[in-house]
Design a protein around this motif. Structure first.
Motif, PDB file in Angstrom:
ATOM      1  N   THR A 279       0.659  -1.095  -0.069  1.00 21.79           N
ATOM      2  CA  THR A 279      -0.068  -0.038   0.076  1.00 21.79           C
ATOM      3  C   THR A 279       0.985   1.373  -0.076  1.00 21.79           C
ATOM      4  O   THR A 279       0.149   2.367  -0.583  1.00 21.79           O
ATOM      5  CB  THR A 279      -0.851   0.081   1.240  1.00 21.79           C
ATOM      6  OG1 THR A 279      -0.181   0.038   2.536  1.00 21.79           O
ATOM      7  CG2 THR A 279      -1.689  -1.107   1.196  1.00 21.79           C
ATOM      8  N   ILE A 280       2.089   1.211   0.564  1.00 23.66           N
ATOM      9  CA  ILE A 280       2.903   2.337   0.596  1.00 23.66           C
ATOM     10  C   ILE A 280       4.203   2.188  -0.280  1.00 23.66           C
ATOM     11  O   ILE A 280       4.369   3.383  -0.908  1.00 23.66           O
ATOM     12  CB  ILE A 280       3.372   2.573   1.919  1.00 23.66           C
ATOM     13  CG1 ILE A 280       1.972   2.816   2.834  1.00 23.66           C
ATOM     14  CG2 ILE A 280       4.279   3.961   2.205  1.00 23.66           C
ATOM     15  CD1 ILE A 280       2.094   3.013   4.474  1.00 23.66           C
ATOM     16  N   ILE A 281       4.969   1.216  -0.258  1.00 23.33           N
ATOM     17  CA  ILE A 281       6.244   0.994  -0.882  1.00 23.33           C
ATOM     18  C   ILE A 281       6.316   0.630  -2.491  1.00 23.33           C
ATOM     19  O   ILE A 281       6.725   1.436  -3.147  1.00 23.33           O
ATOM     20  CB  ILE A 281       7.026   0.045   0.008  1.00 23.33           C
ATOM     21  CG1 ILE A 281       7.031   0.126   1.473  1.00 23.33           C
ATOM     22  CG2 ILE A 281       8.362  -0.319  -0.874  1.00 23.33           C
ATOM     23  CD1 ILE A 281       7.598   1.314   1.816  1.00 23.33           C
ATOM     24  N   VAL A 282       5.101  -0.065  -2.686  1.00 15.35           N
ATOM     25  CA  VAL A 282       5.183  -0.557  -4.026  1.00 15.35           C
ATOM     26  C   VAL A 282       4.560   0.488  -4.987  1.00 15.35           C
ATOM     27  O   VAL A 282       5.152   0.668  -5.946  1.00 15.35           O
ATOM     28  CB  VAL A 282       4.094  -1.644  -4.338  1.00 15.35           C
ATOM     29  CG1 VAL A 282       3.655  -1.956  -5.602  1.00 15.35           C
ATOM     30  CG2 VAL A 282       4.767  -3.114  -3.658  1.00 15.35           C
ATOM     31  N   PRO A 283       3.581   1.428  -4.678  1.00 17.24           N
ATOM     32  CA  PRO A 283       3.433   2.497  -5.344  1.00 17.24           C
ATOM     33  C   PRO A 283       4.429   3.213  -5.782  1.00 17.24           C
ATOM     34  O   PRO A 283       4.600   4.172  -6.719  1.00 17.24           O
ATOM     35  CB  PRO A 283       2.016   3.310  -4.609  1.00 17.24           C
ATOM     36  CG  PRO A 283       1.531   2.170  -3.742  1.00 17.24           C
ATOM     37  CD  PRO A 283       2.666   1.184  -3.540  1.00 17.24           C
ATOM     38  N   MET A 284       5.422   3.565  -4.469  1.00 13.34           N
ATOM     39  CA  MET A 284       6.514   4.386  -4.883  1.00 13.34           C
ATOM     40  C   MET A 284       7.579   3.754  -5.850  1.00 13.34           C
ATOM     41  O   MET A 284       8.195   4.477  -6.602  1.00 13.34           O
ATOM     42  CB  MET A 284       7.261   4.670  -3.437  1.00 13.34           C
ATOM     43  CG  MET A 284       8.773   5.585  -3.580  1.00 13.34           C
ATOM     44  SD  MET A 284       9.504   5.549  -2.292  1.00 13.34           S
ATOM     45  CE  MET A 284      10.154   3.895  -2.176  1.00 13.34           C
TER      46      MET A 284
END
Length: 311
Positions: A279-284
């Motif tokens: 939810t946080i790392i993959v989109p970045m």
């Protein structure tokens, strides 16, 4: 059965990521920076694809939509998490919780189908290069993206409707930093077997279907690469697939770990860590993965900067 003395719940409380005062500012800074990079990286990639004619191809059409989805589902979770992190009491209204869950389910589900569509696109580009433009026509590309969003919409409607049948007593605490199915099932005071069954069935179907599509696409790609006579062509083909494979592995492993096991209070802490990744790392990471290893994106960015410097 629900306790007849239960009053209607109007809000939930999140357990959050941590209660350690020294860790809170560190995590806030880290995740704020991650969210800013997510917005900047994905918006920048969308803008670059839009203004660069050489990137007006099916591959980058899908990549632009992937960046849009990353922005959407990260923005569904990160702002609320950042607002809650410094506070002692982390609350969300009942309606707000359902709304967050609904949109998160849409965007996360749409992303796994879009990743499958991208695998099919790579299969056509490598295995049938002469037919690529005919097979991956604008109409087909739009249809594949539309199917991804429809799958997300169906998944969200089913699970959100099922959540409405649950009852919650007292001051329910969600052992997470956002509203998701498994922590809500643990907090519920009514039987959740139907919800868990639907979660297992729908998430399982979505995961298995998209995984099979991706595996079939890459099996055909491996056969096509094996038939290539030039080592340079094989390296180029593998290079175009490496970024997609990296994104798929990170997303699928963490999502499968989170949803494809029964909900329990003991497993929620480990699931919370997995949730942080997708939810946080993959989109970045997605714009970084697809840009740093991609010569076409680097060339388009260089050309854009040169054009701006001349004006």
């Amino acid at each position: 059965m629900a306790d007849e003395n239960c009053t209607e719940v109007t809000q939930f409380t999140f357990s959050g990521l941590t209660e350690h005062p020294q860790l809170k500012p560190v995590l806030f800074t880290l995740f704020l920076g991650t969210y800013v990079l997510t917005l900047a990286g994905n918006l920048g990639l969308i803008a670059l694809i839009r203004v660069s004619p050489q990137l007006h191809t099916p591959m980058y059409f899908f990549l632009g939509n992937l960046s849009f989805l990353d922005i959407c589902y990260s923005s569904t979770i990160s702002p609320k998490m950042l607002l809650d992190l410094p506070t002692k009491t982390k609350t969300i209204s009942f309606a707000g919780c359902l709304t967050q869950f609904y949109f998160y389910a849409i965007f996360a589900t749409a992303e796994i189908y879009l990743l499958a569509a991208m695998a099919y696109d790579r299969y056509v580009a490598i295995s049938k290069p002469l037919l690529y433009e005919a097979v991956m026509s604008p109409g087909i590309c739009v249809s594949l993206v539309a199917v991804s969003y429809l799958a997300g919409l169906l998944n969200a409607i089913v699970h959100t409707s099922a959540l409405l049948r649950l009852s919650f007593c007292g001051l329910p605490v969600i052992n997470n930093f956002y509203c998701d199915g498994p922590p809500l099932f643990v907090a519920a005071s009514t039987d959740t077997h139907l919800n868990e069954g639907l979660m297992f069935a729908f998430v399982g179907f979505n995961m298995i279907t998209t995984n099979l599509l991706i595996l079939a696409s890459y099996a055909c790609i491996m056969v096509a690469v094996g038939r290539m006579g030039s080592a340079a062509d094989r390296r180029k083909a593998c290079s175009t697939c490496a970024s997609h494979l990296a994104a798929v592995i990170i997303f699928y492993v963490s999502a499968t770990f989170n949803y494809m096991q029964p909900s329990s209070s003991n497993s929620l802490e480990s699931k919370k860590i997995a949730s942080i990744f997708y939810t946080i790392i993959v989109p970045m990471l997605n714009p970084v993965i697809y840009s740093l290893r991609n010569k076409e994106v680097k060339h388009a960015l260089t050309s854009f900067i040169r054009r701006k410097l001349h004006f």
